[in-house]
Scaffold this motif. Structure first.
Motif, mmCIF file in Angstrom:
data_model
loop_
_atom_site.group_PDB
_atom_site.id
_atom_site.type_symbol
_atom_site.label_atom_id
_atom_site.label_comp_id
_atom_site.label_asym_id
_atom_site.label_seq_id
_atom_site.Cartn_x
_atom_site.Cartn_y
_atom_site.Cartn_z
ATOM 1 N N CYS A 127 -5.513 -2.744 -4.074
ATOM 2 C CA CYS A 127 -6.549 -3.469 -4.754
ATOM 3 C C CYS A 127 -7.361 -2.435 -5.772
ATOM 4 O O CYS A 127 -7.488 -1.412 -5.642
ATOM 5 N N VAL A 128 -7.526 -3.014 -6.953
ATOM 6 C CA VAL A 128 -7.989 -2.290 -8.110
ATOM 7 C C VAL A 128 -9.671 -2.593 -8.307
ATOM 8 O O VAL A 128 -10.311 -2.120 -9.089
ATOM 9 N N HIS A 129 -10.088 -3.192 -7.297
ATOM 10 C CA HIS A 129 -11.656 -3.400 -7.606
ATOM 11 C C HIS A 129 -12.081 -4.110 -8.377
ATOM 12 O O HIS A 129 -13.253 -3.789 -8.952
ATOM 13 N N ALA A 145 -16.414 -16.823 0.319
ATOM 14 C CA ALA A 145 -15.446 -16.769 1.270
ATOM 15 C C ALA A 145 -14.851 -15.286 1.179
ATOM 16 O O ALA A 145 -14.093 -14.666 2.291
ATOM 17 N N LEU A 146 -15.351 -14.238 0.182
ATOM 18 C CA LEU A 146 -14.821 -13.319 -0.103
ATOM 19 C C LEU A 146 -16.030 -11.890 -0.239
ATOM 20 O O LEU A 146 -17.129 -12.531 -0.864
ATOM 21 N N GLY A 147 -15.877 -11.009 0.172
ATOM 22 C CA GLY A 147 -16.886 -9.900 -0.106
ATOM 23 C C GLY A 147 -16.227 -8.625 -0.249
ATOM 24 O O GLY A 147 -15.271 -8.329 -0.023
ATOM 25 N N LYS A 155 -14.059 1.063 -1.330
ATOM 26 C CA LYS A 155 -14.669 -0.367 -1.358
ATOM 27 C C LYS A 155 -13.412 -1.108 -1.148
ATOM 28 O O LYS A 155 -12.627 -1.178 -1.836
ATOM 29 N N GLU A 156 -13.524 -2.093 -0.167
ATOM 30 C CA GLU A 156 -12.269 -3.116 -0.124
ATOM 31 C C GLU A 156 -13.039 -4.467 -0.218
ATOM 32 O O GLU A 156 -14.046 -4.829 -0.025
ATOM 33 N N ILE A 157 -11.756 -5.305 -0.466
ATOM 34 C CA ILE A 157 -12.241 -6.854 -0.394
ATOM 35 C C ILE A 157 -11.829 -7.455 0.824
ATOM 36 O O ILE A 157 -10.792 -7.075 1.095
ATOM 37 N N SER A 158 -12.719 -8.199 1.345
ATOM 38 C CA SER A 158 -11.972 -8.877 2.610
ATOM 39 C C SER A 158 -12.638 -10.213 2.712
ATOM 40 O O SER A 158 -13.623 -10.645 2.152
ATOM 41 N N PHE A 159 -11.772 -11.164 3.285
ATOM 42 C CA PHE A 159 -12.101 -12.544 3.598
ATOM 43 C C PHE A 159 -13.134 -12.548 4.453
ATOM 44 O O PHE A 159 -13.054 -11.866 5.521
ATOM 45 N N ILE A 160 -14.047 -13.454 4.568
ATOM 46 C CA ILE A 160 -14.973 -13.449 5.593
ATOM 47 C C ILE A 160 -14.381 -14.407 6.595
ATOM 48 O O ILE A 160 -14.483 -15.710 6.110
ATOM 49 N N PRO A 161 -13.988 -14.473 7.808
ATOM 50 C CA PRO A 161 -13.086 -15.053 8.399
ATOM 51 C C PRO A 161 -13.692 -16.577 8.748
ATOM 52 O O PRO A 161 -13.098 -17.581 8.335
ATOM 53 N N GLU A 162 -14.923 -16.698 9.111
ATOM 54 C CA GLU A 162 -15.374 -17.877 9.509
ATOM 55 C C GLU A 162 -15.448 -18.855 8.222
ATOM 56 O O GLU A 162 -15.480 -20.085 8.447
ATOM 57 N N ILE A 163 -15.890 -18.288 6.999
ATOM 58 C CA ILE A 163 -15.720 -19.150 5.824
ATOM 59 C C ILE A 163 -14.391 -19.440 5.269
ATOM 60 O O ILE A 163 -14.078 -20.527 5.102
ATOM 61 N N GLN A 184 -3.171 -12.116 -1.807
ATOM 62 C CA GLN A 184 -2.237 -12.811 -1.058
ATOM 63 C C GLN A 184 -1.943 -12.150 0.313
ATOM 64 O O GLN A 184 -2.219 -12.628 1.395
ATOM 65 N N ALA A 185 -1.863 -10.691 0.343
ATOM 66 C CA ALA A 185 -1.760 -9.781 1.555
ATOM 67 C C ALA A 185 -3.069 -9.962 2.298
ATOM 68 O O ALA A 185 -2.910 -10.045 3.534
ATOM 69 N N ALA A 186 -4.172 -9.754 1.561
ATOM 70 C CA ALA A 186 -5.201 -9.574 2.377
ATOM 71 C C ALA A 186 -5.669 -10.923 3.063
ATOM 72 O O ALA A 186 -6.165 -11.059 4.277
ATOM 73 N N PHE A 187 -5.106 -11.996 2.430
ATOM 74 C CA PHE A 187 -5.568 -13.461 2.922
ATOM 75 C C PHE A 187 -4.497 -13.604 4.260
ATOM 76 O O PHE A 187 -4.826 -13.944 5.071
#
Length: 202
Positions: A127-129, A145-147, A155-163, A184-187
């Motif tokens: 991730c290049v932020h 849906a992402l934060g 800092k990492e990017i992450s999907f917020i699972p419930e959303i 895609q990998a994060a997803f």
């Protein structure tokens, strides 16, 4: 009333722009290329990746600025390819490549600026932020849906699972924006770890 017009110089060329425009937008309008990673015309400027750094001379004083957030000013002199700009851009690209050595975008830039992929210790978070996915999801899709998650300096990017469980499968509009394969990998990871198994509807 007509937006006031601003005249200044980019790479030796006299250009006109309107007030409130950024140096990057003005350059793009003139067909002058400034490399970007975190810029997208639908999104608010972010100034995250710093690749679009340029040199600006204001009344004899020279400074380095991030062109995607720096507003045009009357009579400034902009240099997009000075020795200093190229040197710093090369370093920025090398630092980003420590995270994402296989990013096609970065590989193109590395060629142009003579950047070396393994100059810095590899930290393949991939991730290049650039924040494109987070910002697109918030500003355009308006799904949030992402934060950004703060893991110390990383800092990492992450999907917020419930959303994400509800919204992402039918959307995925952010996927093509990612300059690496990270999103895609994060997803896939988010799906396997934490999307709740949805109960069959009775």
């Amino acid at each position: 009333s007509k937006m006031s017009e601003i005249q200044f110089e980019i790479d030796g060329k006299q250009v006109k722009a309107t007030e409130g425009m950024t140096v990057l937008e003005a350059a793009q309008n003139e067909g002058i290329y400034i490399p970007t990673l975190c810029h997208h015309e639908k999104l608010e400027p972010f100034g995250g990746c710093r690749v679009c750094i340029v040199e600006v001379e204001v009344r004899g004083w020279t400074k380095l600025v991030v062109s995607c957030v720096y507003p045009v000013e009357e009579n400034i002199i902009v240099r997009t390819r000075s020795e200093k700009v190229d040197r710093i851009r090369k370093t920025i690209i090398e630092l980003l490549m420590a995270h994402a050595p296989d990013s096609p975008e970065l590989m193109k830039m590395a060629k142009e600026y003579g950047a070396v992929a393994d100059r810095y210790e590899k930290d393949p978070s991939f991730c290049v932020h650039c924040g494109l996915c987070v910002r697109y999801c918030a500003e355009v899709a308006q799904k949030h849906a992402l934060g950004f998650v703060d893991r110390g300096i990383n800092k990492e990017i992450s999907f917020i699972p419930e959303i994400a469980a509800v919204e992402c499968n039918d959307c995925k509009e952010c996927f093509p924006l990612c300059p690496t394969s990270y999103l895609q990998a994060a997803f896939v990871l988010a799906q396997s770890l934490s999307f709740p198994e949805t109960e069959p509807k009775k």
